[in-house]
Design an enzyme around this catalytic site. Structure first.
Site, PDB file in Angstrom:
ATOM      1  N   ARG A  18       0.834  -1.215   0.000  1.00 37.70           N
ATOM      2  CA  ARG A  18       0.000   0.000   0.000  1.00 37.70           C
ATOM      3  C   ARG A  18       0.864   1.258   0.000  1.00 37.70           C
ATOM      4  NH1 ARG A  18      -3.519  -0.342   4.987  1.00 37.70           N
ATOM      5  NH2 ARG A  18      -1.648  -1.385   5.689  1.00 37.70           N
ATOM      6  N   ASN A  36      -6.204  -2.776   1.750  1.00 38.78           N
ATOM      7  CA  ASN A  36      -6.145  -4.233   1.871  1.00 38.78           C
ATOM      8  C   ASN A  36      -7.559  -4.789   1.921  1.00 38.78           C
ATOM      9  OD1 ASN A  36      -3.357  -4.331   2.007  1.00 38.78           O
ATOM     10  ND2 ASN A  36      -3.278  -4.407   4.225  1.00 38.78           N
TER      11      ASN A  36
END
Length: 89
Positions: A18, A36
């Site tokens: 990320r 996520n």
């Protein structure tokens, strides 16, 4: 606004994916978000110039050093406009 929806599959959680995505999005002026998913995948919404979206996707295919991207699913649709790129939790 043309919006790209990506689902990134593989070893992409717990490896800085990320944050990697956040940094490349800002480098290429991509707007949207990354988060996520409960099943181990990473979801990305991205808006930007076509040439930068292509580079962005190729960089996601590589990912950070400890990731292992198996595949990226992509869907394109007309969505709401984003003003920046965020990491969603």
């Amino acid at each position: 606004m043309i919006t790209h929806h990506f689902i990134v599959k593989g070893r992409v959680q717990g490896v800085g994916f990320r944050f990697f995505t956040y940094h490349i999005a800002n480098e290429y002026k991509i707007k949207g978000w990354v988060k996520n998913l409960w099943n181990g995948d990473v979801e990305v919404i991205a808006q930007g110039e076509d040439k930068y979206i292509e580079v962005f996707k190729k960089l996601m295919e590589t990912g950070p050093p400890s990731s292992r991207v198996k595949s990226i699913e992509e869907e394109i649709f007309d969505g709401e406009k984003y003003d920046d790129f965020n990491i969603e939790y």
